[in-house]
Design an enzyme around this catalytic site. Structure first.
Site, mmCIF file in Angstrom:
data_model
loop_
_atom_site.group_PDB
_atom_site.id
_atom_site.type_symbol
_atom_site.label_atom_id
_atom_site.label_comp_id
_atom_site.label_asym_id
_atom_site.label_seq_id
_atom_site.Cartn_x
_atom_site.Cartn_y
_atom_site.Cartn_z
ATOM 1 N N CYS A 304 0.856 -1.183 0.000
ATOM 2 C CA CYS A 304 0.000 0.000 0.000
ATOM 3 C C CYS A 304 0.892 1.232 0.000
ATOM 4 O O CYS A 304 1.862 1.308 0.765
ATOM 5 C CB CYS A 304 -0.923 0.015 1.217
ATOM 6 N N CYS A 306 -0.065 4.392 0.727
ATOM 7 C CA CYS A 306 -0.537 5.531 1.516
ATOM 8 C C CYS A 306 0.530 5.940 2.525
ATOM 9 O O CYS A 306 1.439 5.164 2.845
ATOM 10 C CB CYS A 306 -1.852 5.200 2.217
ATOM 11 N N HIS A 335 -5.345 5.816 5.616
ATOM 12 C CA HIS A 335 -5.300 4.522 4.934
ATOM 13 C C HIS A 335 -6.673 4.117 4.391
ATOM 14 O O HIS A 335 -6.788 3.654 3.251
ATOM 15 C CB HIS A 335 -4.781 3.429 5.869
#
Length: 373
Positions: A304, A306, A335
């Site tokens: 991820c 983020c 997130h």
């Protein structure tokens, strides 16, 4: 500066899912799109840069709450919400109808809704004209017509009267709306009654609004009831205008909405869950308050991009939550919004490749999210 313009770019061959683009005075919105909710001109716990860094293209704010505080005098002084909150991208305001109708002490009449301010108890009459005045002062890119948001379980006769009243209020909203660089959307009501939904659809779409919304869903009805309304009416909304379903934000409901031709949706779910310690991941929900995360060096989710996942571990976030530190709630909110927005990005790609249903099947087979709520 002009009102919005909608482009329909592609429709998936095997579903009603559509890929589009909305041009607004403050930028382009690619659709389908998830809109983070910034009720009080702020997405709770996040800065504008954090919102932009998760690729948010538009946020939603609430006319009713901004009317109460800070008030229209301050909005006028700042010449609108974009200056007030230093936000230079598109913004939508809802009419405040849902908030007004959620109040216990209210009286509905043909004129509007009389209620007491939750701040000081003073009496306020909210009318379609007043809602338009408020939203024009706020200066959002997209305003919503004032409607009656009703409980889906209410009886047929009341719902029929409500549908017709919403139509009359919609006409008054349209007539009162004069802001040239602000678009106005109409809202289709009717609860769970197919004939009343059809009645409302015909009424509201007879007015040349700039876009249309399905209202009165996500208010406690069963998934199967929402599914029935979406399958029957989602693709009946005008094809050349944006389609907005209000209050939708779970992966399950977003897939259902997009599959049935909807373009826009909003929900407080990602940030509310974040403040309570729950993260949305591609495998399912993750409780970061759980003690099993104390020694976990991994991010909320591998791969991820983020800010939270690139910079912090589950163990650190668990510690923040245990100490009730604001940062922990902010990190999970970042997130969760990133997850929702990038899930929609994947949906867009799948629509363009005519593989939306395949992507849906893959998503639910690899996660613990329910295919039906």
């Amino acid at each position: 500066m002009s009102k919005i313009k909608y482009e329909l770019l592609h429709v998936d061959k095997y579903s009603k899912a559509r890929r589009g683009r909305i041009h607004t005075p403050h930028g382009i919105i690619e659709t389908p799109v998830f809109m983070p909710v910034g009720t009080n001109s702020t997405v709770k716990g996040l800065t504008n840069d954090q919102i932009k860094n998760i690729d948010s293209e538009i946020i939603l704010s609430n006319a009713f709450h901004l009317f109460l505080r800070p008030g229209m005098e301050i909005m006028k002084d700042f010449e609108g919400i974009h200056n007030f909150m230093n936000w230079n991208k598109p913004l939508l305001t809802d009419s405040g109808g849902f908030q007004v109708f959620s109040l216990k002490d209210r009286k509905i009449s043909e004129e509007g809704v009389l209620f007491r301010s939750p701040l000081d108890g003073s009496k306020i009459m909210m009318t379609p004209e007043k809602s338009m005045e408020i939203q024009q002062t706020i200066g959002s890119d997209i305003a919503m017509a004032f409607d009656e948001c009703v409980n889906a379980k209410w009886g047929y006769e009341y719902m029929k009267d409500s549908v017709d009243r919403t139509y009359r209020w919609a006409k008054r909203s349209f007539e009162a709306h004069k802001k040239e660089n602000q678009s106005l959307f109409g809202i289709v009501q009717g609860g769970l009654f197919s004939d009343l939904r059809q009645r409302s659809l015909e009424q509201i779409t007879s007015i040349p609004f700039d876009g249309f919304a399905l209202g009165g869903l996500a208010v406690g009805e069963k998934y199967q009831e929402s599914e029935k309304v979406l399958k029957e009416f989602g693709d009946k909304l005008p094809k050349d205008k944006p389609r907005y379903i209000m209050g939708i934000g779970s992966p399950t409901m977003m897939f259902l909405s997009v599959e049935n031709g909807m373009d826009m949706f909003d929900c407080v779910l990602p940030t509310r869950m974040g403040r309570h310690g729950t993260a949305l991941t591609w495998n399912g929900k993750l409780n970061l308050k759980s003690a099993k995360n104390k020694f976990d060096h991994s991010p909320i989710e591998n791969d991820c991009n983020c800010y939270a996942c690139k910079n912090h571990t589950r163990g650190y976030i668990n510690h923040l939550l245990k100490r009730d530190e604001m940062l922990g709630k902010t990190l999970i909110s970042i997130h969760n919004l990133y997850f929702n927005i990038h899930l929609i990005h994947k949906m867009r790609e799948a629509i363009e490749n005519d593989s939306f249903l395949d992507f849906k099947k893959e998503f639910f087979s690899n996660s613990s999210y329910p295919l039906q709520n």
